[in-house]
Motif scaffolding. Structure first.
Motif, PDB file in Angstrom:
ATOM      1  N   THR A 163       0.961  -1.196  -0.084  1.00  0.00           N
ATOM      2  CA  THR A 163       0.092   0.011   0.091  1.00  0.00           C
ATOM      3  C   THR A 163       0.851   1.233  -0.005  1.00  0.00           C
ATOM      4  O   THR A 163       0.122   2.300  -0.284  1.00  0.00           O
ATOM      5  CB  THR A 163      -1.014   0.018   1.403  1.00  0.00           C
ATOM      6  OG1 THR A 163      -0.089  -0.196   2.239  1.00  0.00           O
ATOM      7  CG2 THR A 163      -1.768  -1.169   1.139  1.00  0.00           C
ATOM      8  N   GLY A 164       2.155   1.244   0.259  1.00  0.00           N
ATOM      9  CA  GLY A 164       3.240   2.406   0.271  1.00  0.00           C
ATOM     10  C   GLY A 164       3.731   2.430  -1.028  1.00  0.00           C
ATOM     11  O   GLY A 164       3.563   1.809  -1.945  1.00  0.00           O
ATOM     12  N   MET A 165       5.210   2.858  -0.930  1.00  0.00           N
ATOM     13  CA  MET A 165       6.078   3.134  -1.965  1.00  0.00           C
ATOM     14  C   MET A 165       7.416   2.717  -1.454  1.00  0.00           C
ATOM     15  O   MET A 165       7.525   2.878  -0.195  1.00  0.00           O
ATOM     16  CB  MET A 165       5.993   4.680  -2.531  1.00  0.00           C
ATOM     17  CG  MET A 165       4.354   4.910  -3.205  1.00  0.00           C
ATOM     18  SD  MET A 165       4.517   6.484  -3.906  1.00  0.00           S
ATOM     19  CE  MET A 165       5.028   7.537  -2.786  1.00  0.00           C
ATOM     20  N   ALA A 166       8.101   2.409  -2.547  1.00  0.00           N
ATOM     21  CA  ALA A 166       9.605   2.100  -2.263  1.00  0.00           C
ATOM     22  C   ALA A 166      10.495   3.233  -2.837  1.00  0.00           C
ATOM     23  O   ALA A 166      10.150   3.802  -3.772  1.00  0.00           O
ATOM     24  CB  ALA A 166       9.934   0.851  -2.879  1.00  0.00           C
ATOM     25  N   TYR A 167      11.558   3.238  -2.050  1.00  0.00           N
ATOM     26  CA  TYR A 167      12.943   4.241  -2.748  1.00  0.00           C
ATOM     27  C   TYR A 167      13.778   3.633  -2.843  1.00  0.00           C
ATOM     28  O   TYR A 167      14.316   2.863  -1.803  1.00  0.00           O
ATOM     29  CB  TYR A 167      12.991   5.327  -1.625  1.00  0.00           C
ATOM     30  CG  TYR A 167      13.716   6.405  -2.301  1.00  0.00           C
ATOM     31  CD1 TYR A 167      13.840   7.439  -3.048  1.00  0.00           C
ATOM     32  CD2 TYR A 167      15.085   6.385  -1.557  1.00  0.00           C
ATOM     33  CE1 TYR A 167      14.867   8.133  -3.695  1.00  0.00           C
ATOM     34  CE2 TYR A 167      16.115   7.042  -2.197  1.00  0.00           C
ATOM     35  CZ  TYR A 167      16.011   7.987  -3.009  1.00  0.00           C
ATOM     36  OH  TYR A 167      16.950   8.945  -3.483  1.00  0.00           O
ATOM     37  N   ILE A 168      14.419   3.251  -4.144  1.00  0.00           N
ATOM     38  CA  ILE A 168      15.343   2.174  -4.332  1.00  0.00           C
ATOM     39  C   ILE A 168      16.682   3.027  -4.104  1.00  0.00           C
ATOM     40  O   ILE A 168      17.053   4.205  -4.852  1.00  0.00           O
ATOM     41  CB  ILE A 168      15.164   1.789  -5.954  1.00  0.00           C
ATOM     42  CG1 ILE A 168      14.022   1.293  -6.222  1.00  0.00           C
ATOM     43  CG2 ILE A 168      16.609   1.071  -6.049  1.00  0.00           C
ATOM     44  CD1 ILE A 168      13.700  -0.054  -5.357  1.00  0.00           C
ATOM     45  N   LEU A 169      17.439   2.692  -3.239  1.00  0.00           N
ATOM     46  CA  LEU A 169      18.657   3.421  -2.714  1.00  0.00           C
ATOM     47  C   LEU A 169      19.799   2.579  -3.775  1.00  0.00           C
ATOM     48  O   LEU A 169      20.790   3.594  -4.154  1.00  0.00           O
ATOM     49  CB  LEU A 169      19.220   3.013  -1.383  1.00  0.00           C
ATOM     50  CG  LEU A 169      18.138   3.514  -0.276  1.00  0.00           C
ATOM     51  CD1 LEU A 169      18.529   3.001   0.951  1.00  0.00           C
ATOM     52  CD2 LEU A 169      18.190   5.067  -0.312  1.00  0.00           C
TER      53      LEU A 169
END
Length: 128
Positions: free
Chosen positions: A94-100
């Motif tokens: 339900t959220g979002m990812a930040y790809i590091l």
């Protein structure tokens, strides 16, 4: 922001092998919850060779507490010539990812052959 619930390329690399054989691959992704959305993310990624998955998908629950790093390892039979390795991911929470970061390693061997299934390993019983 990464919130696509369909496999999307993160990293793509072309490589060539001199003759048929086997490649072993490893893909690593580091990610955290994207704070544009307070809900937890669910990031799944895998490595594909020429469009066919070569690893088991790895998952990370991104709850905002820490960065997460996961690695998945696999292999594929390849023919002589050019091939493409892709680290691909999808975010279906339900959220979002930040790809590091994302990375991949491919190792080639002209000896042996890979099958499409992994044989199960059976433990030998201890003998006294």
């Amino acid at each position: 922001n990464f919130n696509t619930c369909a496999y999307t390329p993160l990293l793509s690399k072309a490589f060539a092998v001199p003759k048929g054989g086997v490649v072993t691959v490893a893909g690593t992704v580091t990610s955290e919850r994207d704070f544009d959305n307070a809900a937890a993310g669910l990031l799944t990624f895998r490595v594909s060779i020429d469009g066919t998955p070569a690893t088991v998908p790895a998952q990370m629950v991104l709850d905002g507490t820490n960065d997460h790093t996961a690695t998945t390892i696999g292999g594929a039979k390849v023919t002589k010539g050019a091939h493409t390795l892709v680290v691909e991911a999808k975010e279906c929470g339900t959220g979002m990812a930040y790809i590091l970061s994302q990375s991949a390693t491919v190792n080639y061997s002209s000896i042996g052959a890979a099958s499409s299934t992994v044989p199960s390993l059976k433990a030998k019983s201890a003998q006294h």
